[in-house]
Design a protein around this motif. Structure first.
Motif, PDB file in Angstrom:
ATOM      1  N   SER A 150       2.007   4.315  -2.419  1.00 54.30           N
ATOM      2  CA  SER A 150       0.600   4.676  -2.556  1.00 54.30           C
ATOM      3  C   SER A 150       0.335   5.092  -3.999  1.00 54.30           C
ATOM      4  O   SER A 150       1.250   5.522  -4.712  1.00 54.30           O
ATOM      5  CB  SER A 150       0.253   5.827  -1.601  1.00 54.30           C
ATOM      6  N   LEU A 151      -0.916   4.963  -4.413  1.00 53.35           N
ATOM      7  CA  LEU A 151      -1.312   5.414  -5.745  1.00 53.35           C
ATOM      8  C   LEU A 151      -2.223   6.641  -5.682  1.00 53.35           C
ATOM      9  O   LEU A 151      -2.937   6.927  -6.639  1.00 53.35           O
ATOM     10  CB  LEU A 151      -2.012   4.279  -6.505  1.00 53.35           C
ATOM     11  N   GLN A 152      -2.183   7.347  -4.577  1.00 55.09           N
ATOM     12  CA  GLN A 152      -2.946   8.589  -4.481  1.00 55.09           C
ATOM     13  C   GLN A 152      -2.343   9.620  -5.427  1.00 55.09           C
ATOM     14  O   GLN A 152      -1.139   9.887  -5.386  1.00 55.09           O
ATOM     15  CB  GLN A 152      -2.930   9.120  -3.047  1.00 55.09           C
ATOM     16  N   GLU A 226      -3.946  -3.353 -10.231  1.00 52.27           N
ATOM     17  CA  GLU A 226      -4.997  -3.989  -9.437  1.00 52.27           C
ATOM     18  C   GLU A 226      -4.439  -4.810  -8.273  1.00 52.27           C
ATOM     19  O   GLU A 226      -4.940  -4.692  -7.143  1.00 52.27           O
ATOM     20  CB  GLU A 226      -5.868  -4.865 -10.345  1.00 52.27           C
ATOM     21  N   LEU A 229      -3.434  -2.377  -5.523  1.00 51.41           N
ATOM     22  CA  LEU A 229      -4.580  -1.788  -4.833  1.00 51.41           C
ATOM     23  C   LEU A 229      -5.277  -2.811  -3.939  1.00 51.41           C
ATOM     24  O   LEU A 229      -5.820  -2.457  -2.886  1.00 51.41           O
ATOM     25  CB  LEU A 229      -5.574  -1.233  -5.854  1.00 51.41           C
ATOM     26  N   ARG A 230      -5.264  -4.068  -4.364  1.00 54.27           N
ATOM     27  CA  ARG A 230      -5.972  -5.102  -3.613  1.00 54.27           C
ATOM     28  C   ARG A 230      -5.247  -5.472  -2.325  1.00 54.27           C
ATOM     29  O   ARG A 230      -5.836  -5.466  -1.245  1.00 54.27           O
ATOM     30  CB  ARG A 230      -6.160  -6.338  -4.496  1.00 54.27           C
TER      31      ARG A 230
END
Length: 265
Positions: A150-152, A226, A229-230
Motif C-alpha cells: 500500500s502507499l498509504q 502511477e 496506484l492504478r
C-alpha cells in the motif's frame, strides 16, 4: 592581463549565469508562492513555506541549468574552458539540488509531521525520509513482506519495495539530468550562434522548454507509482528512475552531431 582582471574573470561568468537563472527562479518559485498565498485563505506556517520553497528549488534547479549552459557559451565562447566551467557549474548546482531534494526537504517535512504529535507516529515510523530513512524502510519491507502493499502514508511498513527504490534513486537521477542539461545548453548556444537575435531566442527557448517537458513526461511515464496506484503493477523502481535520462542523452547526441556538422561542414 593584470592580476585584478584575472581575479574578476570568474565573477563575469558566474554573474552571467546568475542573471540567466534569476528571472526563471523568480517566475517559477516566487510565482508559485504568490499563487499559493492567493488560493490559500489561511497562510501556512513559516516552516511550511520553507518546505514548499525548498521542494520547488530542488525540482527547478536542474532544469534551469540549460540557461546556465547558454550563458556560459555567450560569455566564454565555445571552448574547452567553457566545457570545464559548465561541468563545474553543473556538478555544483546538481549537488545542491540533490541535497535539497534528498536531505533538506525531507528533514523539514519531518519537522512539520512531528509538530502534529501522536497522529503522525506511524507515518514517521522509519524516521526522516532521507536516503537513510528510505533504506531503513526498504530493509524492513523486504525482511517482513506485508500481506499486501500500500502507499498509504500512515502505513510505511506496507510500501512497495520498487517505489522505495524509485524514491531513493530519483533525486540522484534528477541531479545527473542537471549536469546533462548544462551541456545541452552549451551545445545549443554554439548551434544557434549564427541565427538572428529573435530567431535565436525562440529556438533556444524551444530547446530548453521542450527538452525539460520531454524529461518530465519521461519521469511520469517511467515512474512505478502511477501503475501501482492504478492496478497494482510493480514496475522496476531503479530502471524507472534512470530511464528518463535517455531523453537528454538522445538530445545531446543529436545536438552534438549538428554542432559537428556546423563546424566541419
Amino acid at each position: 592581463m593584470t592580476t585584478t582582471q584575472r581575479r574578476w574573470k570568474p565573477v563575469g561568468w558566474a554573474g552571467a549565469c546568475f542573471r540567466a537563472v534569476a528571472p526563471w527562479l523568480l517566475l517559477l518559485v516566487g510565482g508559485k508562492v504568490i499563487l499559493t498565498q492567493v488560493w490559500t485563505p489561511l497562510a501556512p506556517s513559516l516552516t511550511r513555506w520553507l518546505w514548499l520553497i525548498v521542494d520547488d528549488l530542488a525540482l527547478v534547479l536542474p532544469f534551469l541549468l540549460f540557461a546556465v549552459g547558454l550563458a556560459l557559451g555567450r560569455v566564454l565562447g565555445h571552448s574547452a574552458r567553457a566545457f570545464r566551467v559548465a561541468i563545474f557549474a553543473g556538478v555544483s548546482v546538481s549537488i545542491l539540488s540533490y541535497s535539497l531534494d534528498a536531505w533538506v526537504e525531507p528533514g523539514i517535512e519531518d519537522r512539520i509531521l512531528a509538530a502534529r504529535g501522536a497522529e503522525t507516529i506511524d507515518t514517521r515510523r522509519f524516521g526522516t525520509q532521507t536516503p537513510v530513512g528510505i533504506l531503513r524502510n526498504l530493509d524492513f519491507v523486504q525482511t517482513n513482506p506485508p500481506p499486501r502493499y500500500s502507499l498509504q502514508t500512515s502505513s510505511p511498513q506496507e510500501f512497495p519495495p520498487n517505489v522505495l527504490l524509485w524514491r531513493l534513486h530519483h533525486p540522484l537521477a534528477l541531479a545527473v539530468f542537471g549536469i546533462a542539461n548544462v551541456l545541452l545548453g552549451l551545445l545549443a548556444s554554439e548551434l544557434t550562434v549564427d541565427l538572428s537575435n529573435r530567431v535565436r531566442r525562440t529556438v533556444r527557448l524551444a530547446m530548453g522548454i521542450g527538452g525539460g517537458i520531454a524529461f518530465l513526461v519521461g519521469v511520469v511515464v517511467a515512474s512505478p507509482v502511477e501503475p501501482f496506484l492504478r492496478d497494482g503493477t510493480m514496475r522496476p523502481g531503479i530502471a524507472g528512475a534512470w530511464l528518463p535520462l535517455l531523453i537528454p542523452l538522445i538530445q545531446g547526441l543529436v545536438l552534438r552531431y549538428l554542432v559537428t556538422r556546423r563546424r566541419y561542414g
